[in-house]
Structures are given as structure tokens and as C-alpha cells.
Design an enzyme around this catalytic site. Structure first.
Site, mmCIF file in Angstrom:
data_model
loop_
_atom_site.group_PDB
_atom_site.id
_atom_site.type_symbol
_atom_site.label_atom_id
_atom_site.label_comp_id
_atom_site.label_asym_id
_atom_site.label_seq_id
_atom_site.Cartn_x
_atom_site.Cartn_y
_atom_site.Cartn_z
ATOM 1 N N ARG A 106 32.041 15.098 -34.627
ATOM 2 C CA ARG A 106 30.600 15.365 -34.747
ATOM 3 C C ARG A 106 29.991 15.250 -33.360
ATOM 4 O O ARG A 106 30.156 14.234 -32.690
ATOM 5 C CB ARG A 106 29.906 14.369 -35.684
ATOM 6 C CG ARG A 106 28.378 14.414 -35.535
ATOM 7 C CD ARG A 106 27.622 13.603 -36.535
ATOM 8 N NE ARG A 106 27.674 14.224 -37.846
ATOM 9 C CZ ARG A 106 26.805 13.938 -38.830
ATOM 10 N NH1 ARG A 106 25.848 13.052 -38.654
ATOM 11 N NH2 ARG A 106 26.913 14.543 -39.996
ATOM 12 N N HIS A 133 27.415 23.055 -39.748
ATOM 13 C CA HIS A 133 27.735 21.829 -40.499
ATOM 14 C C HIS A 133 28.538 22.227 -41.761
ATOM 15 O O HIS A 133 28.061 22.083 -42.880
ATOM 16 C CB HIS A 133 26.427 21.112 -40.881
ATOM 17 C CG HIS A 133 26.611 19.702 -41.323
ATOM 18 N ND1 HIS A 133 27.814 19.024 -41.263
ATOM 19 C CD2 HIS A 133 25.720 18.805 -41.843
ATOM 20 C CE1 HIS A 133 27.655 17.802 -41.725
ATOM 21 N NE2 HIS A 133 26.406 17.641 -42.081
ATOM 22 N N GLN A 136 29.216 19.966 -44.976
ATOM 23 C CA GLN A 136 28.025 19.786 -45.826
ATOM 24 C C GLN A 136 27.907 20.943 -46.823
ATOM 25 O O GLN A 136 27.594 20.747 -47.998
ATOM 26 C CB GLN A 136 26.772 19.722 -44.939
ATOM 27 C CG GLN A 136 25.476 19.614 -45.726
ATOM 28 C CD GLN A 136 25.302 18.287 -46.441
ATOM 29 O OE1 GLN A 136 25.447 17.247 -45.830
ATOM 30 N NE2 GLN A 136 25.002 18.317 -47.734
ATOM 31 N N ASP A 229 15.728 20.724 -44.923
ATOM 32 C CA ASP A 229 16.388 19.812 -43.976
ATOM 33 C C ASP A 229 15.301 19.278 -43.038
ATOM 34 O O ASP A 229 14.178 19.810 -43.017
ATOM 35 C CB ASP A 229 17.468 20.601 -43.197
ATOM 36 C CG ASP A 229 18.219 19.753 -42.171
ATOM 37 O OD1 ASP A 229 18.259 18.518 -42.318
ATOM 38 O OD2 ASP A 229 18.776 20.349 -41.218
ATOM 39 N N CYS A 270 20.356 17.991 -47.380
ATOM 40 C CA CYS A 270 21.609 17.398 -46.889
ATOM 41 C C CYS A 270 21.460 15.894 -46.644
ATOM 42 O O CYS A 270 22.456 15.168 -46.632
ATOM 43 C CB CYS A 270 22.059 18.109 -45.616
ATOM 44 S SG CYS A 270 20.787 18.167 -44.336
ATOM 45 N N ARG A 322 29.923 15.005 -50.839
ATOM 46 C CA ARG A 322 30.453 15.061 -49.462
ATOM 47 C C ARG A 322 31.859 14.457 -49.433
ATOM 48 O O ARG A 322 32.754 14.949 -48.767
ATOM 49 C CB ARG A 322 29.560 14.269 -48.487
ATOM 50 C CG ARG A 322 28.144 14.769 -48.299
ATOM 51 C CD ARG A 322 28.066 16.155 -47.722
ATOM 52 N NE ARG A 322 28.881 16.315 -46.524
ATOM 53 C CZ ARG A 322 28.576 15.820 -45.316
ATOM 54 N NH1 ARG A 322 27.451 15.170 -45.123
ATOM 55 N NH2 ARG A 322 29.370 16.013 -44.283
HETATM 56 N N1 CP Z 1 24.198 15.062 -44.324
HETATM 57 C C1 CP Z 1 24.822 14.407 -43.334
HETATM 58 O O1 CP Z 1 25.617 14.949 -42.588
HETATM 59 O O2 CP Z 1 24.484 13.095 -43.251
HETATM 60 P P1 CP Z 1 24.936 12.076 -42.112
HETATM 61 O O3 CP Z 1 24.195 12.439 -40.873
HETATM 62 O O4 CP Z 1 24.543 10.722 -42.646
HETATM 63 O O5 CP Z 1 26.416 12.193 -41.927
HETATM 64 N N1 NVA Z 2 19.904 19.420 -39.019
HETATM 65 C C1 NVA Z 2 20.227 18.018 -39.162
HETATM 66 C C2 NVA Z 2 21.319 17.834 -40.167
HETATM 67 C C3 NVA Z 2 21.667 16.404 -40.456
HETATM 68 C C4 NVA Z 2 22.769 16.260 -41.460
HETATM 69 C C5 NVA Z 2 20.631 17.445 -37.818
HETATM 70 O O1 NVA Z 2 21.405 18.098 -37.108
HETATM 71 O O2 NVA Z 2 20.150 16.370 -37.468
#
Ligand code: CP
Ligand code: NVA
Length: 339
Positions: A106, A133, A136, A229, A270, A322
Site C-alpha cells: 500500500r 484499490h 476493495q 468515498d 469503502c 475485505r
Molecule cells: N477501505 C480500506 O482500504 O480501509 P483501510 O484504509 O482501513 O485499509
Molecule cells: N480514497 C481513499 C480510499 C481509502 C480506502 C484514500 O485513498 O484515502
């Protein structure tokens, strides 16, 4: 179908049939887990989870998923490793690929996860980059299928920053699965033209449609799924809050927006979500911008509290999924299991 050795960088990497297979496998693993049937198919393997950004769901999903499969897990957070500071991503890939059987990443740049995949020699899974992502979306598709019994023909309307990782990835997922994707946002926040073109090509083959509108009311018409989101994503400077609230407050998902969708529509997010002042940032934003934007005065930003807490909201089922979907991705790409 055998996905052993494959990377998951975006859902563009997988065919519709492969995505359907991963959802099927996820549902099977979920059932087994609920029935207390152990599935330690990957004993003796080890995975490493690299996080340049914070996480609750993705990290825990990978950790629990890996442990349920019998694997060892190492978590490396935003600080505490050499990656990116004293050591390049390319070197990190070649080191970790010799110790681990799979790598989750990530981070910020999508090019970094591509670099890892190119040099690690083991499957690499994208746990979120600025652009995509994909894990997700697998959980989202699984949740929609659990709810409606199918994916084809379902209309999903996405409200908010449609050119962020979630907007991009939902568009790909919907195109792949023959769904109707509607992005409802100011035009400046629509996905980039090149990605839209690619998804239109996929949609032609699957029967999906892609629609882009600036009209919040029109967007939810006929929707089976209303999705949103955060307005400001991880890695964006806090200075963008002001302009983003200005652009996106008409796109807040509230009872009014939900009332234009189908009566049996579901609400998805998400997570994490801003729907009150019980978070540090939610409280700060409400205090700073509440007087100019009454809709955000209670810390309700992209979604109101009554919507996320309503019977239509499936956000916690989605969060649980997830884990089942990430487990399926690891199992499918690390073993000879066939669908
Ligand atoms: N939705 C999601 O990716 O959550 P986190 O940032 O907690 O991993
Ligand atoms: N768009 C958001 C998604 C989090 C799961 C971010 O990147 O922070």
C-alpha cells in the site's frame, strides 16, 4: 482456471471470468469460516505486508486471511524499514522476494507497486495506491452479489471524487462485470479520459455502460447501489479540504439522494467514513467549515449519519468481505487451487 503466480495490481489484470471465480472462492471461504471449517491450505508459506500509508481494514484482512490460511505474516508500516529511504523499491523487491512467498503493497505511486511486481519474483497484491484499490472492489462486488444475487445489469452510482483510486477502480470493476457505472461529480473530478476509453472498450464486450453526470439528482435515478468515498484521500495535502468541500458538498449522500434511487437500493462506502464529529479530522473540519457549509456542520461530510446508519447501509458487511476476498486472492495466486 489457475491463477497461481499472478499479481493483482488493478482489476484490468483479470478477466471477467477470473473476477467471478475470485468472488465465488471468497464466498466459499466465508461459508467455511462461518461453519468453523479450517482452511490452512498454505502452511509453511510467508507473506509480507508493506504499508507506506495507514490502514485498518486492508492490514487486518491480509493478516487474518494469511493466518487463517496457515501462513506467517510480517507487517512493515510507514516507518521502521529501509524501503524508499535508504533502499529503492527495486532492491526491496529483490530482497523480500527471496524471503517471502507474496508481497502486499500500500503506497502512493502506482509505479512503485508495478516495480515490486516486476522484480519480486513472487505475487504482488496492490493494497491501495493513489490510482487504484483493486482488493476493495472485489469485496464490493462480492457484497453486491450477496445482496442482489447477481452483478450483471446492476447500476452503481458513485458520488464524490471519481478520479481517485476508488472511482477509477469501481469503474473498472463495473465495466468488467457488465454493470452500469455512473460517476456523479463535477467534471473536474471525473476519471481521466484514457482510463474511461479503456473501460468503454471493456464495456462493449460485457454489456456494461458508463455514464458521467454533474447532476446529483439524476445520478441516483434507477441506482441499485449508491457508493461514496472520502472527499480528500490519503496523501493529499490538508489545504485541499476547502476547495474539495466547495466542489463536493452538493454530492453528499443524504436521505434526499437516497430517495431518488430504487426503493431497495443499498448504500456502500469503502470506509473509513466521515459521518460525525467523533473523529479528530471530522471534528476539525466541522469546526472550520461548518458555518459556511451547513451540510458539514455536524462532521457529516461525504455521507450523513442517518444514511450510513440506515437499514440500506451494508458498509460493515462490505468491510468484513475485505477479509474473505483478500484471503481468496492469496489462496488463488499462491497455490494450485483451480476453479
Ligand atoms: N477501505 C480500506 O482500504 O480501509 P483501510 O484504509 O482501513 O485499509
Ligand atoms: N480514497 C481513499 C480510499 C481509502 C480506502 C484514500 O485513498 O484515502
Amino acid at each position: 482456471m489457475n491463477l497461481k503466480g499472478r499479481h493483482l495490481l488493478t482489476l484490468l489484470d483479470f478477466s471477467s471470468e477470473e473476477i467471478q471465480y475470485l468472488i465465488h472462492l471468497s464466498r466459499q471461504l466465508k461459508k467455511e469460516k462461518k461453519e468453523g471449517i479450517s482452511h490452512q491450505h498454505l502452511r509453511d508459506l510467508n507473506v509480507v505486508l508493506l504499508f507506506q500509508k495507514d490502514s485498518t481494514r486492508t492490514r487486518c484482512a491480509f493478516e487474518v486471511g494469511a493466518m487463517d490460511l496457515g501462513m506467517g505474516v510480517t507487517y512493515i508500516g510507514p516507518s521502521g524499514s529501509q524501503m524508499g529511504k535508504k533502499e529503492s523499491i527495486k532492491d526491496t523487491a529483490r530482497v523480500l522476494g527471496r524471503m517471502y512467498d507474496g508481497i502486499q503493497f500500500r503506497g502512493y505511486l502506482h509505479a512503485d507497486v508495478e516495480m515490486l511486481a516486476e522484480y519480486a519474483g513472487v505475487p504482488v497484491w496492490n493494497g491501495l495506491t493513489d490510482q487504484f484499490h483493486p482488493t476493495q472492489i472485489l469485496a464490493d462486488l462480492m457484497t453486491i452479489e450477496e445482496h442482489f444475487g447477481h452483478l450483471k445489469g446492476i447500476q452503481l452510482t458513485y458520488y464524490g471524487d471519481a478520479r481517485n483510486n476508488m472511482g477509477n477502480s469501481l469503474m473498472i470493476g463495473c465495466a468488467k462485470m457488465g454493470m452500469h457505472f455512473v460517476a456523479c461529480a463535477p467534471q473536474s473530478l471525473w476519471p481521466n479520459a484514457e482510463l474511461i476509453k479503456k473501460c468503454q472498450g471493456i464495456a462493449k464486450e460485457t454489456g456494461a455502460t458508463l455514464t458521467f453526470t454533474e447532476d446529483p439528482k439524476k445520478g441516483s435515478r434507477n441506482a441499485d447501489v449508491i457508493y461514496t468515498d472520502v472527499w480528500v484521500s490519503m496523501g493529499e495535502p490538508k489545504e485541499v479540504w476547502q476547495s474539495r468541500i466547495h466542489e463536493l458538498h452538493p454530492y453528499q449522500v443524504n436521505r434526499e439522494i437516497m430517495s431518488h434511487a430504487k426503493s431497495n437500493a443499498i448504500f456502500m462506502h469503502c470506509l473509513p467514513a466521515f459521518h460525525g464529529i467523533d473523529t479528530e479530522i471530522g471534528a476539525q473540519i466541522a469546526a472550520e467549515f461548518g458555518s459556511s457549509y451547513p451540510s458539514v456542520s455536524k462532521g457529516e461530510l461525504e455521507v450523513t449519519d442517518d444514511v450510513i446508519e440506515s437499514m440500506q447501509s451494508v458498509v460493515f458487511q462490505e468491510a468484513e468481505n475485505r477479509m474473505h476476498t483478500i484471503k481468496a486472492v492469496m489462496l488463488a495466486t499462491l497455490s494450485d487451487i483451480r476453479g
